[in-house]
Enzyme design. Structure first.
Site, PDB file in Angstrom:
ATOM      1  N   ASP A 194       0.842  -1.190   0.000  1.00 24.67           N
ATOM      2  CA  ASP A 194       0.000   0.000   0.000  1.00 24.67           C
ATOM      3  C   ASP A 194       0.882   1.247   0.000  1.00 24.67           C
ATOM      4  O   ASP A 194       2.013   1.217   0.496  1.00 24.67           O
ATOM      5  CB  ASP A 194      -0.929   0.009   1.218  1.00 24.67           C
ATOM      6  CG  ASP A 194      -2.203   0.807   0.981  1.00 24.67           C
ATOM      7  OD1 ASP A 194      -3.229   0.199   0.653  1.00 24.67           O
ATOM      8  OD2 ASP A 194      -2.148   2.047   1.105  1.00 24.67           O
ATOM      9  N   ASP A 248       4.874   2.777  -3.978  1.00 23.39           N
ATOM     10  CA  ASP A 248       4.127   3.499  -4.996  1.00 23.39           C
ATOM     11  C   ASP A 248       4.081   2.592  -6.222  1.00 23.39           C
ATOM     12  O   ASP A 248       5.101   2.367  -6.873  1.00 23.39           O
ATOM     13  CB  ASP A 248       4.835   4.818  -5.330  1.00 23.39           C
ATOM     14  CG  ASP A 248       4.110   5.647  -6.371  1.00 23.39           C
ATOM     15  OD1 ASP A 248       3.245   5.109  -7.088  1.00 23.39           O
ATOM     16  OD2 ASP A 248       4.433   6.847  -6.502  1.00 23.39           O
ATOM     17  N   VAL A 249       2.914   2.057  -6.544  1.00 25.52           N
ATOM     18  CA  VAL A 249       2.817   1.050  -7.595  1.00 25.52           C
ATOM     19  C   VAL A 249       3.098   1.615  -8.981  1.00 25.52           C
ATOM     20  O   VAL A 249       3.274   0.853  -9.940  1.00 25.52           O
ATOM     21  CB  VAL A 249       1.436   0.360  -7.590  1.00 25.52           C
ATOM     22  CG1 VAL A 249       1.189  -0.355  -6.271  1.00 25.52           C
ATOM     23  CG2 VAL A 249       0.312   1.349  -7.912  1.00 25.52           C
ATOM     24  N   ASN A 260      -4.869  -4.595  -7.150  1.00 24.33           N
ATOM     25  CA  ASN A 260      -6.089  -3.944  -6.662  1.00 24.33           C
ATOM     26  C   ASN A 260      -5.904  -2.458  -6.377  1.00 24.33           C
ATOM     27  O   ASN A 260      -6.885  -1.734  -6.209  1.00 24.33           O
ATOM     28  CB  ASN A 260      -6.541  -4.680  -5.385  1.00 24.33           C
ATOM     29  CG  ASN A 260      -7.645  -3.985  -4.656  1.00 24.33           C
ATOM     30  OD1 ASN A 260      -8.766  -3.890  -5.140  1.00 24.33           O
ATOM     31  ND2 ASN A 260      -7.337  -3.485  -3.469  1.00 24.33           N
ATOM     32  N   TYR A 318     -10.592   8.194 -14.650  1.00 23.97           N
ATOM     33  CA  TYR A 318     -10.949   6.915 -14.021  1.00 23.97           C
ATOM     34  C   TYR A 318     -11.518   5.946 -15.049  1.00 23.97           C
ATOM     35  O   TYR A 318     -11.104   4.780 -15.116  1.00 23.97           O
ATOM     36  CB  TYR A 318     -11.954   7.160 -12.895  1.00 23.97           C
ATOM     37  CG  TYR A 318     -12.287   5.926 -12.091  1.00 23.97           C
ATOM     38  CD1 TYR A 318     -11.375   5.412 -11.177  1.00 23.97           C
ATOM     39  CD2 TYR A 318     -13.508   5.273 -12.253  1.00 23.97           C
ATOM     40  CE1 TYR A 318     -11.677   4.268 -10.435  1.00 23.97           C
ATOM     41  CE2 TYR A 318     -13.812   4.133 -11.528  1.00 23.97           C
ATOM     42  CZ  TYR A 318     -12.891   3.636 -10.622  1.00 23.97           C
ATOM     43  OH  TYR A 318     -13.182   2.498  -9.897  1.00 23.97           O
ATOM     44  N   LYS A 322      -9.756   2.402 -16.277  1.00 21.73           N
ATOM     45  CA  LYS A 322     -10.375   1.107 -16.029  1.00 21.73           C
ATOM     46  C   LYS A 322     -10.649   0.352 -17.332  1.00 21.73           C
ATOM     47  O   LYS A 322     -10.630  -0.887 -17.355  1.00 21.73           O
ATOM     48  CB  LYS A 322     -11.644   1.273 -15.200  1.00 21.73           C
ATOM     49  CG  LYS A 322     -11.383   1.750 -13.776  1.00 21.73           C
ATOM     50  CD  LYS A 322     -10.416   0.824 -13.037  1.00 21.73           C
ATOM     51  CE  LYS A 322     -10.187   1.221 -11.596  1.00 21.73           C
ATOM     52  NZ  LYS A 322      -9.260   0.309 -10.895  1.00 21.73           N
TER      53      LYS A 322
END
Length: 254
Positions: A37, A61-62, A88, A154, A158
């Site tokens: 996270d 930090d992904v 996720n 967003y 997605k």
């Protein structure tokens, strides 16, 4: 105990869906679960909730390659493999029309929601290939299947996860790596509180009521609803499923 001896890695793992999924994976026999996270505060809360036995907590930090290499390598070093990769982590951005949408926010949303997924597969695939494959689950959204005004970043992000999923499914199949997306309708957690407030500042409860009326089953999804679907896709019960989009929306898109 359908995840007996499996190792799972969950990004966005200290948030609502991630935390519920980590808890369920442990209950179903996972040997180890790594919770990744961005928020150190949320990781601390997660540790207080779940404890530390069989768990690893990693701040990352992904959207940054070095962070992703670090979290995959840490899991490999600790447990020797990655059986389940639940990508996720996500951010909602702002609620604004495209002409007023800040470029820096658009870049941030795409960095976390799209690049974070791409990097996750890029660095986990080599580990999964050497250990007999596994399951990759990507959190998309019903917004990845349709349009919604005022959340362009967003929605675009997605939709993009679906493309990455399909490429990943094709590239991973020969090595028994399965890749699928899940597409929730509104989930009753922090992200939806933010979006509700964004759509109508000061009137979030009214927005929630209106969204709920659009869902035939009459409620938002719970974090546990999503965790249950992730469990199925993580397990060998879905061993012949890859390249699929799983809608979990109470009839919202029917």
């Amino acid at each position: 105990m359908i995840l007996k001896d499996k190792i799972a890695l969950i990004t966005g793992g200290a948030g609502g869906i991630g935390l519920a999924t980590a808890k369920l994976f442990l209950e179903e026999g996972a040997k180890g679960v790594a919770i990744v996270d961005f928020s150190r505060e949320n990781l601390k809360k997660a540790e207080e909730t779940l404890g530390s036995e069989k768990l690893m907590y990693i701040q990352a930090d992904v959207s940054q390659a070095e962070d992703v290499k670090n979290y995959t390598n840490q899991v490999k070093k600790e447990w020797g493999k990655i059986d389940i990769l639940f990508l996720n982590a996500g951010t909602e951005g702002l609620v604004k029309t495209m002409e007023h949408y800040p470029e820096e926010t658009f870049d941030q949303v795409m960095g976390v929601n799209v690049k974070g997924v791409w990097l996750g597969m890029k660095y986990a695939f080599p580990i999964m290939k050497t250990d007999g494959g596994g399951s990759v689950i990507i959190t998309s959204s019903v917004a990845g299947l349709r349009g919604t005004a005022q959340v362009s970043a967003y929605v675009a992000s997605k939709h993009a996860t679906v493309g990455l999923m399909r490429v990943g499914a094709l590239e991973g199949a020969a090595d028994k790596i399965r890749v699928n997306t899940i597409h929730p309708s509104p989930v009753d957690n922090r992200m939806m509180r933010s979006l509700e407030e964004g759509f109508a500042p000061g009137m979030g409860d009214t927005v929630k009521e209106n969204f709920t009326k659009m869902i035939p089953m009459g409620r938002y999804a719970s974090n546990e609803d999503i965790a249950d679907l992730a469990l199925f896709l993580a397990s060998d019960k879905s061993r012949f499923i890859t390249g699929a989009t799983y809608v979990i929306d109470g009839g919202f898109t029917s």
